[in-house]
Design a protein around this motif. Structure first.
Motif, PDB file in Angstrom:
ATOM      1  N   ASP A  37       0.846  -1.214   0.000  1.00 54.00           N
ATOM      2  CA  ASP A  37       0.000   0.000   0.000  1.00 54.00           C
ATOM      3  C   ASP A  37       0.874   1.253   0.000  1.00 54.00           C
ATOM      4  OD1 ASP A  37      -2.404  -1.355   0.045  1.00 54.00           O
ATOM      5  OD2 ASP A  37      -2.515  -1.401   2.238  1.00 54.00           O
ATOM      6  N   TRP A  38       1.892   1.247   0.870  1.00 49.84           N
ATOM      7  CA  TRP A  38       2.765   2.427   0.983  1.00 49.84           C
ATOM      8  C   TRP A  38       3.563   2.657  -0.288  1.00 49.84           C
ATOM      9  CZ3 TRP A  38       2.279   6.288   4.206  1.00 49.84           C
ATOM     10  CH2 TRP A  38       1.579   6.079   5.410  1.00 49.84           C
ATOM     11  N   GLY A  40       2.502   2.032  -3.222  1.00 50.99           N
ATOM     12  CA  GLY A  40       1.523   2.623  -4.135  1.00 50.99           C
ATOM     13  C   GLY A  40       1.318   4.102  -3.897  1.00 50.99           C
ATOM     14  N   PHE A  41       1.757   4.577  -2.743  1.00 52.78           N
ATOM     15  CA  PHE A  41       1.681   6.007  -2.421  1.00 52.78           C
ATOM     16  C   PHE A  41       3.022   6.693  -2.698  1.00 52.78           C
ATOM     17  CE2 PHE A  41       2.546   9.121   1.078  1.00 52.78           C
ATOM     18  CZ  PHE A  41       1.766  10.161   0.581  1.00 52.78           C
ATOM     19  N   PRO A  44       4.022   7.447  -6.735  1.00 51.40           N
ATOM     20  CA  PRO A  44       3.491   8.680  -7.353  1.00 51.40           C
ATOM     21  C   PRO A  44       4.036   9.963  -6.713  1.00 51.40           C
ATOM     22  CG  PRO A  44       1.711   7.421  -6.325  1.00 51.40           C
ATOM     23  CD  PRO A  44       2.927   6.575  -6.275  1.00 51.40           C
ATOM     24  N   MET A  45       4.360   9.906  -5.407  1.00 50.05           N
ATOM     25  CA  MET A  45       4.930  11.089  -4.753  1.00 50.05           C
ATOM     26  C   MET A  45       6.311  11.423  -5.312  1.00 50.05           C
ATOM     27  SD  MET A  45       2.675  12.313  -2.798  1.00 50.05           S
ATOM     28  CE  MET A  45       1.396  11.623  -3.829  1.00 50.05           C
ATOM     29  N   ILE A  48       5.744  13.087  -8.563  1.00 52.25           N
ATOM     30  CA  ILE A  48       5.324  14.490  -8.365  1.00 52.25           C
ATOM     31  C   ILE A  48       6.545  15.360  -8.039  1.00 52.25           C
ATOM     32  CG2 ILE A  48       3.979  16.056  -6.856  1.00 52.25           C
ATOM     33  CD1 ILE A  48       2.190  14.408  -8.681  1.00 52.25           C
ATOM     34  N   ALA A  49       7.431  14.854  -7.175  1.00 48.47           N
ATOM     35  CA  ALA A  49       8.632  15.618  -6.805  1.00 48.47           C
ATOM     36  C   ALA A  49       9.499  15.881  -8.036  1.00 48.47           C
ATOM     37  CB  ALA A  49       9.418  14.855  -5.745  1.00 48.47           C
ATOM     38  N   PHE A  51       8.454  15.963 -11.112  1.00 50.40           N
ATOM     39  CA  PHE A  51       7.700  16.887 -11.974  1.00 50.40           C
ATOM     40  C   PHE A  51       7.876  18.340 -11.510  1.00 50.40           C
ATOM     41  CE2 PHE A  51       3.589  19.037 -12.925  1.00 50.40           C
ATOM     42  CZ  PHE A  51       3.736  19.104 -14.302  1.00 50.40           C
TER      43      PHE A  51
ATOM     44  N   ILE B 119      -0.772  17.671 -12.139  1.00 55.38           N
ATOM     45  CA  ILE B 119      -0.700  16.908 -10.874  1.00 55.38           C
ATOM     46  C   ILE B 119      -2.085  16.365 -10.517  1.00 55.38           C
ATOM     47  CG2 ILE B 119      -0.344  17.113  -8.361  1.00 55.38           C
ATOM     48  CD1 ILE B 119       1.944  19.101  -9.002  1.00 55.38           C
ATOM     49  N   LEU B 123      -2.882  12.326 -10.707  1.00 56.08           N
ATOM     50  CA  LEU B 123      -3.166  11.562  -9.480  1.00 56.08           C
ATOM     51  C   LEU B 123      -4.601  11.023  -9.480  1.00 56.08           C
ATOM     52  CD1 LEU B 123      -1.335  13.776  -6.835  1.00 56.08           C
ATOM     53  CD2 LEU B 123      -0.688  11.493  -7.592  1.00 56.08           C
ATOM     54  N   TYR B 126      -4.606   8.058 -11.675  1.00 59.54           N
ATOM     55  CA  TYR B 126      -3.923   6.946 -10.988  1.00 59.54           C
ATOM     56  C   TYR B 126      -4.865   6.263  -9.984  1.00 59.54           C
ATOM     57  CZ  TYR B 126      -0.571   4.657  -7.827  1.00 59.54           C
ATOM     58  OH  TYR B 126       0.093   3.751  -7.038  1.00 59.54           O
ATOM     59  N   LYS B 132      -7.046   1.621  -5.969  1.00 55.62           N
ATOM     60  CA  LYS B 132      -6.439   1.281  -4.671  1.00 55.62           C
ATOM     61  C   LYS B 132      -7.196   1.986  -3.562  1.00 55.62           C
ATOM     62  CE  LYS B 132      -1.602   0.804  -6.164  1.00 55.62           C
ATOM     63  NZ  LYS B 132      -1.053  -0.415  -5.649  1.00 55.62           N
ATOM     64  N   PHE B 134      -6.842   4.085  -0.465  1.00 55.09           N
ATOM     65  CA  PHE B 134      -5.849   4.910   0.225  1.00 55.09           C
ATOM     66  C   PHE B 134      -6.324   5.380   1.602  1.00 55.09           C
ATOM     67  CE2 PHE B 134      -4.452   5.407  -4.219  1.00 55.09           C
ATOM     68  CZ  PHE B 134      -3.108   5.126  -4.069  1.00 55.09           C
ATOM     69  N   PHE B 136      -5.716   4.206   4.384  1.00 52.49           N
ATOM     70  CA  PHE B 136      -4.647   4.098   5.390  1.00 52.49           C
ATOM     71  C   PHE B 136      -3.845   5.394   5.524  1.00 52.49           C
ATOM     72  CE2 PHE B 136      -2.638   3.088   1.387  1.00 52.49           C
ATOM     73  CZ  PHE B 136      -1.371   3.608   1.493  1.00 52.49           C
ATOM     74  N   LEU B 137      -4.001   6.310   4.519  1.00 53.12           N
ATOM     75  CA  LEU B 137      -3.240   7.571   4.549  1.00 53.12           C
ATOM     76  C   LEU B 137      -3.850   8.615   5.480  1.00 53.12           C
ATOM     77  CD1 LEU B 137      -2.472   8.140   0.745  1.00 53.12           C
ATOM     78  CD2 LEU B 137      -0.828   7.550   2.537  1.00 53.12           C
ATOM     79  N   MET B 173       3.210  17.891  -1.553  1.00 60.56           N
ATOM     80  CA  MET B 173       3.214  16.442  -1.308  1.00 60.56           C
ATOM     81  C   MET B 173       1.959  16.021  -0.515  1.00 60.56           C
ATOM     82  SD  MET B 173       5.751  15.025  -2.692  1.00 60.56           S
ATOM     83  CE  MET B 173       6.186  16.102  -4.015  1.00 60.56           C
ATOM     84  N   SER B 176      -1.138  16.366  -2.598  1.00 60.29           N
ATOM     85  CA  SER B 176      -1.165  15.270  -3.593  1.00 60.29           C
ATOM     86  C   SER B 176      -1.696  13.997  -2.926  1.00 60.29           C
ATOM     87  CB  SER B 176       0.243  15.016  -4.142  1.00 60.29           C
ATOM     88  OG  SER B 176       0.704  16.153  -4.803  1.00 60.29           O
ATOM     89  N   LEU B 180      -5.276  11.622  -3.695  1.00 61.98           N
ATOM     90  CA  LEU B 180      -5.414  10.153  -3.733  1.00 61.98           C
ATOM     91  C   LEU B 180      -6.429   9.685  -2.695  1.00 61.98           C
ATOM     92  CD1 LEU B 180      -1.658   9.048  -4.025  1.00 61.98           C
ATOM     93  CD2 LEU B 180      -3.355   9.096  -5.847  1.00 61.98           C
TER      94      LEU B 180
END
Lengths: 59, 223
Positions: A37-38, A40-41, A44-45, A48-49, A51, B119, B123, B126, B132, B134, B136-137, B173, B176, B180
């Protein structure tokens, strides 16, 4: 320090106080993510950085 | 057998409801972004003073936190979303005027606007393509956001450009991550109110745009 800075600081402080119970609630009740899961996060981060760095190079 | 049909029917009904929330959210988000653009242009045309930004942001946040949740299930909620986004757009006017007056200000604004669009769309695509979860975030993003707010308060007094740059980078960040998280919540039925979903996504776009403006403004300034 001018009055706009003082008002900005007060507004942000108020926002933090209001937000705090929600933060505690999310910390307690959010499900735990697996390493997959992490990833998958994180992937993309990183994109983005990179980009944002590209945008900085273009300006 | 009947139970199987019933389960399939329930699932397809749930998927339809999710698609409807998603479609309505993106429709309302597009309209509010256009309206914000209009109010920002109006504010620039009226040559509003810099304090407009502060007043608009505080006013918009107060309405979003205390008024919108009460009307989120009625048609009045749509009007309130336009009021909030219109106010935030109006507040952007003096900021955009300031950047436009820089030597390469037009370039900074265009790149920030384009970058924010890329962006957000990247995202969202995606989250929609992978489907997925998310959720848990939630805790991680909220703690991160709280820490950034504390750092922003400190930097009002410290006034360090490097810290300002770091805060903007972290905000991009975190926002972003919120794109998600919010999109995933809509897909998985955690958010069924498109008015609240719209304001959440709008705030992420607004914050990414402001942060990109700040980063590109600092990095693009040769002085």
């Amino acid at each position: 320090m001018d009055w706009m800075q003082i008002i900005s600081a007060l507004a942000l402080a108020m926002f933090i106080v209001i937000l705090f119970p929600t933060v505690l609630d999310r910390m307690k009740n959010s499900p735990k993510g697996t390493s997959s899961d992490w990833m998958g996060f994180v992937v993309p981060m990183i994109v983005i950085a990179l980009f944002v760095m590209l945008l900085i190079a273009l300006v | 057998m009947n139970q199987n049909y019933s389960t399939v029917a329930q699932r397809s009904s749930s998927a339809l409801a999710t698609n409807k929330v998603l479609r309505n959210t993106y429709m309302l988000l597009s309209l509010t972004l256009l309206f914000s653009g209009f109010t920002a242009a109006l504010s620039m045309f009226m040559n509003m003073p810099p304090m407009t930004y502060l007043i608009s942001v505080i006013g918009g946040m107060v309405i979003a936190m205390f008024v919108l949740p009460r009307f989120a299930n009625s048609t009045a909620g749509i009007g309130i979303v336009f009021l909030i986004t219109g106010m935030l757009g109006f507040g952007l006017g003096p900021i955009l005027s300031m950047y436009a007056s820089l030597p390469n200000g037009g370039n900074i604004i265009t790149l920030s606007l384009g970058g924010t669009g890329v962006i957000f769309m990247g995202l969202s695509a995606y989250a929609l393509a992978t489907r997925k979860d998310f959720s848990f975030l939630g805790g991680f993003l909220m703690v991160g956001f709280l820490l950034v707010l504390l750092a922003a308060v400190a930097n009002i007094f410290l006034a360090m450009p490097a810290m300002s740059l770091a805060i903007s980078a972290v905000v991009i960040m975190i926002m972003s991550g919120f794109i998600l998280y919010d999109t995933s919540r809509i897909i998985h039925g955690g958010e069924t109110n498109y008015v609240l979903a719209t304001i959440g996504l709008y705030m992420t776009i607004f914050n990414i745009f402001i942060s990109l403006l700040q980063i590109l403004g600092i990095m693009g300034n040769d002085d």
